[in-house]
Motif scaffolding. Structure first.
Motif, PDB file in Angstrom:
ATOM      1  N   LEU A 145       0.855  -1.186   0.000  1.00  0.00           N
ATOM      2  CA  LEU A 145       0.000   0.000   0.000  1.00  0.00           C
ATOM      3  C   LEU A 145       0.891   1.237   0.000  1.00  0.00           C
ATOM      4  O   LEU A 145       1.859   1.312   0.762  1.00  0.00           O
ATOM      5  CB  LEU A 145      -0.905   0.005   1.230  1.00  0.00           C
ATOM      6  CG  LEU A 145      -1.910   1.157   1.350  1.00  0.00           C
ATOM      7  CD1 LEU A 145      -3.203   0.664   1.966  1.00  0.00           C
ATOM      8  CD2 LEU A 145      -1.353   2.302   2.202  1.00  0.00           C
ATOM      9  N   GLY A 146       0.581   2.196  -0.869  1.00  0.00           N
ATOM     10  CA  GLY A 146       1.388   3.410  -0.937  1.00  0.00           C
ATOM     11  C   GLY A 146       0.529   4.656  -1.016  1.00  0.00           C
ATOM     12  O   GLY A 146      -0.536   4.648  -1.654  1.00  0.00           O
ATOM     13  N   GLY A 156      -4.922   3.583  -0.182  1.00  0.00           N
ATOM     14  CA  GLY A 156      -3.746   3.868  -0.992  1.00  0.00           C
ATOM     15  C   GLY A 156      -4.054   4.767  -2.172  1.00  0.00           C
ATOM     16  O   GLY A 156      -5.213   4.865  -2.620  1.00  0.00           O
ATOM     17  N   ASP A 157      -3.038   5.469  -2.682  1.00  0.00           N
ATOM     18  CA  ASP A 157      -3.161   6.292  -3.887  1.00  0.00           C
ATOM     19  C   ASP A 157      -2.760   5.473  -5.106  1.00  0.00           C
ATOM     20  O   ASP A 157      -1.942   4.556  -5.008  1.00  0.00           O
ATOM     21  CB  ASP A 157      -2.260   7.523  -3.786  1.00  0.00           C
ATOM     22  CG  ASP A 157      -2.688   8.459  -2.666  1.00  0.00           C
ATOM     23  OD1 ASP A 157      -3.899   8.549  -2.405  1.00  0.00           O
ATOM     24  OD2 ASP A 157      -1.801   9.099  -2.056  1.00  0.00           O
ATOM     25  N   LEU A 214       5.078   3.668   2.254  1.00  0.00           N
ATOM     26  CA  LEU A 214       4.764   2.309   1.824  1.00  0.00           C
ATOM     27  C   LEU A 214       4.506   1.421   3.033  1.00  0.00           C
ATOM     28  O   LEU A 214       5.237   1.499   4.030  1.00  0.00           O
ATOM     29  CB  LEU A 214       5.915   1.719   1.001  1.00  0.00           C
ATOM     30  CG  LEU A 214       6.449   2.562  -0.165  1.00  0.00           C
ATOM     31  CD1 LEU A 214       7.604   1.846  -0.821  1.00  0.00           C
ATOM     32  CD2 LEU A 214       5.349   2.864  -1.167  1.00  0.00           C
ATOM     33  N   GLU A 215       3.486   0.591   2.921  1.00  0.00           N
ATOM     34  CA  GLU A 215       3.187  -0.397   3.951  1.00  0.00           C
ATOM     35  C   GLU A 215       3.192  -1.776   3.295  1.00  0.00           C
ATOM     36  O   GLU A 215       2.393  -2.041   2.387  1.00  0.00           O
ATOM     37  CB  GLU A 215       1.834  -0.104   4.605  1.00  0.00           C
ATOM     38  CG  GLU A 215       1.790   1.246   5.313  1.00  0.00           C
ATOM     39  CD  GLU A 215       0.447   1.517   5.972  1.00  0.00           C
ATOM     40  OE1 GLU A 215      -0.281   0.536   6.276  1.00  0.00           O
ATOM     41  OE2 GLU A 215       0.124   2.708   6.188  1.00  0.00           O
ATOM     42  N   LEU A 255       5.218   7.536 -10.014  1.00  0.00           N
ATOM     43  CA  LEU A 255       5.321   6.078 -10.037  1.00  0.00           C
ATOM     44  C   LEU A 255       3.944   5.455  -9.817  1.00  0.00           C
ATOM     45  O   LEU A 255       3.092   6.024  -9.128  1.00  0.00           O
ATOM     46  CB  LEU A 255       6.273   5.595  -8.937  1.00  0.00           C
ATOM     47  CG  LEU A 255       7.651   6.271  -8.861  1.00  0.00           C
ATOM     48  CD1 LEU A 255       8.403   5.776  -7.631  1.00  0.00           C
ATOM     49  CD2 LEU A 255       8.443   6.004 -10.125  1.00  0.00           C
ATOM     50  N   TYR A 256       3.753   4.272 -10.375  1.00  0.00           N
ATOM     51  CA  TYR A 256       2.532   3.523 -10.087  1.00  0.00           C
ATOM     52  C   TYR A 256       2.634   2.930  -8.691  1.00  0.00           C
ATOM     53  O   TYR A 256       3.693   2.483  -8.260  1.00  0.00           O
ATOM     54  CB  TYR A 256       2.349   2.398 -11.106  1.00  0.00           C
ATOM     55  CG  TYR A 256       1.983   2.873 -12.489  1.00  0.00           C
ATOM     56  CD1 TYR A 256       0.675   3.230 -12.806  1.00  0.00           C
ATOM     57  CD2 TYR A 256       2.951   2.951 -13.490  1.00  0.00           C
ATOM     58  CE1 TYR A 256       0.335   3.660 -14.090  1.00  0.00           C
ATOM     59  CE2 TYR A 256       2.620   3.376 -14.778  1.00  0.00           C
ATOM     60  CZ  TYR A 256       1.312   3.735 -15.064  1.00  0.00           C
ATOM     61  OH  TYR A 256       0.973   4.161 -16.334  1.00  0.00           O
ATOM     62  N   SER A 257       1.520   2.904  -7.992  1.00  0.00           N
ATOM     63  CA  SER A 257       1.495   2.360  -6.635  1.00  0.00           C
ATOM     64  C   SER A 257       1.040   0.903  -6.661  1.00  0.00           C
ATOM     65  O   SER A 257       0.895   0.295  -7.726  1.00  0.00           O
ATOM     66  CB  SER A 257       0.560   3.178  -5.742  1.00  0.00           C
ATOM     67  OG  SER A 257      -0.786   2.829  -6.004  1.00  0.00           O
ATOM     68  N   GLY A 258       0.769   0.369  -5.474  1.00  0.00           N
ATOM     69  CA  GLY A 258       0.323  -1.012  -5.386  1.00  0.00           C
ATOM     70  C   GLY A 258      -1.181  -1.174  -5.312  1.00  0.00           C
ATOM     71  O   GLY A 258      -1.672  -2.270  -4.996  1.00  0.00           O
TER      72      GLY A 258
END
Length: 552
Positions: A49-50, A340-341, A356-357, A529-532
């Motif tokens: 998760l970001g 998350g974003d 980040l988690e 950047l792309y997140s999760g």
């Protein structure tokens, strides 16, 4: 930089050896049992998760390097970078001869040069390529250099022996207190109204005012400004007799420093350079009469006073996020820390951090100290719990773990890309275990710690950035093997110096963030950047990749 071919060969061999050794160390756990009957090789991806956190104004005094100029980023808007610095005497001056006459006053700040692209012509002259210049090459700006009117006090009784703290948004503090300009009053617009970062080799014909001898000097590219001789005659030479150059404390009370200010020139968008101001100096060359020891006529001699750009400094940033329809402008100060974003916006300077988690937050089961499944949550994500407890008497052996960040190429079209990102322990504001990677690059220190990673990888076709990969093998091993270890939140930022892990304070802290890496404040760039998040396409989605030897 080192250009000797023999040195490069030795460096290459040493680097390969170190990389092999590090890779061996990273993978030797379980190496003897890979392929055995009771173990399988496996790779699995886990959720990450970001979300984004904007820093707002952030501490920016005494950075290693500082930006100067104007940079228009299609994603993050426009940044105007000004700078203020104290000066220091290279040697103290307590007396001066008769009839002092200032021959020249020159301010010099060297540029960073990409030596791998520098060419030497048959004549011995050089063609240089500047490093760390962002925006249109040779774009012109108005440059003003003033005597600073603000006293940046050194640690002592006045400050309680603490360093003064200055922030990126304090430009008006220095601008409203500026003294007269120190630039030469001339028609030379190249050093004020039409200034640009010139990569040309400086060819200087010098005629000695005493001997009349002419010499030619070839000087590497630098900011070379002719300052006002009359101003420095009054401010510096005439102050010697009153003891104002007898110590740096006295001198800094008399001359508080320099304030560099840039503005747009006509329709030019300007550009921005990273500068090592601490290597800068002002050289005052003057002639004076030296009294004869035999009673004859005095001898005319040449002398110099050098003022180094050392002492307290501050990087001053003005941000206009609305320029170019910046997407960054509409981002909230705190992103979605629950779901998350979709995109991670990393921005240096007065910018943003991504948090980040690791592992999915789902926690519906737990294990006891013997590895037996228990009912109910235990405060540990189930994904991590299962890695810690693969079965009685069994153990997961991690060979490698990575985070691979995919760049949103569409969003970054036309923008300069940061060469490196830095991952750290966000909760404790310190490096993670894997940062201890010993690999080094003598020629390019910014590319050290190559196993730890974070370096920009280019797409073979577009020659634009595609990914950043960071290795967190030991971080994951520790989480799995040490059940008391905390799965801390991780921070991700752009970085200007991978060797600098110190933090800078936010001007206004909140419950989410109070400080950010200092090396990020130095860097004027940003990336997307792309997140999760599950809505991101699978081939671009941020994931935790773990390669391990798994017990049957």
């Amino acid at each position: 930089m080192y250009n000797n071919s023999f040195f490069k060969k030795i460096l290459l061999v040493a680097t390969v050896f170190v990389l092999y050794s590090c890779d061996k160390d990273y993978n030797e756990v379980g190496g003897d049992i890979i392929g055995g009957n009771n173990f399988d090789l496996a790779s699995t991806t886990y959720s990450v998760l970001g979300y984004n956190l904007k820093t707002g104004p952030i501490q920016s005094n005494n950075l290693d390097v500082n930006p100067l100029g104007i940079y228009n980023n299609p994603v993050f808007g426009e940044t105007t970078a000004n700078f203020n610095t104290q000066l220091a005497l290279s040697s103290f001056v307590t007396s001066i001869g008769a009839r002092p006459y200032v021959e020249s006053v020159v301010l010099t700040v060297p540029y960073y040069i990409d030596e791998s692209k520098t060419k030497t012509n048959a004549t011995g002259s050089h063609v240089y390529v500047l490093d760390s210049i962002y925006g249109p090459q040779m774009a012109k700006m108005k440059l003003s250099v003033y005597e600073s009117g603000y006293s940046m006090v050194n640690p002592g009784p006045i400050t309680g022996y603490q360093e003064q703290t200055f922030f990126t948004d304090q430009n008006d503090l220095f601008d409203t207190k500026k003294e007269p300009t120190v630039l030469n009053d001339s028609d030379d617009d190249s050093q004020n109204n039409e200034f640009f970062f010139d990569s040309s080799e400086d060819v200087v014909d010098v005629k000695d005012s005493l001997t009349g001898v002419k010499t030619t000097k070839y000087i590497a590219p630098a900011m070379n400004l002719n300052l006002n001789k009359a101003y420095f005659k009054t401010k510096i030479l005439d102050a010697i007799s009153s003891g104002k150059l007898a110590s740096n404390e006295a001198f800094r009370n008399h001359f508080k420093g320099l304030y560099f200010k840039v503005e747009k020139s006509g329709s030019s968008a300007g550009n921005l350079a990273m500068l090592n101001f601490k290597a800068g100096k002002i050289t005052i060359t003057y002639n004076q009469d030296l009294a004869s020891t035999t009673g004859g006529a005095p001898t005319r001699e040449k002398k110099t006073i050098v003022l180094n750009m050392s002492g307290n400094t501050v990087s001053l940033l003005k941000n206009d996020y609305t320029v170019s329809g910046s997407a960054y402008n509409s981002l909230p100060s705190v992103g979605d820390n629950v779901a998350g974003d979709e995109r991670l916006y990393l921005k240096g300077g007065q910018g943003s951090v991504s948090v980040l988690e690791l592992f999915d937050k789902k926690d519906i089961k737990g294990y006891d100290s013997n590895g037996n499944l228990t009912s109910g949550p235990n405060g540990v994500p189930d994904e991590l719990d299962d890695l810690r407890n693969p079965g009685k008497g069994k153990k997961v052996l991690v060979n490698e773990a990575n985070l691979v960040f995919h760049i949103d190429a569409s969003a970054m079209t036309g923008a300069d890309e940061p060469q490196r990102v830095y991952l750290y322990d966000f909760k404790n504001n310190r490096p993670i275990i894997d940062y201890s990677d010993p690999t080094s690059n003598v020629s390019f220190p910014k590319k050290s710690k190559v196993v730890f990673g974070g370096l920009l990888k280019l797409d073979a076709t577009t020659k634009r950035g595609s990914t950043y990969k960071i290795r967190i093998t030991n971080q994951i091993r520790n989480l799995i093997n040490n059940k008391d270890s905390t799965n801390v939140k991780l921070g991700l930022v752009v970085t200007e110096n991978i060797a600098n892990t110190v933090s800078s304070k936010l001007k206004t802290a909140n419950s989410f963030i109070s400080q950010a890496p200092k090396a990020s404040v130095m860097n004027p760039l940003g990336t997307v950047l792309y997140s999760g998040k599950s809505t991101v396409p699978d081939d671009k989605r941020l994931k935790l990749e773990i390669y391990f030897t798994k017990p049957n």
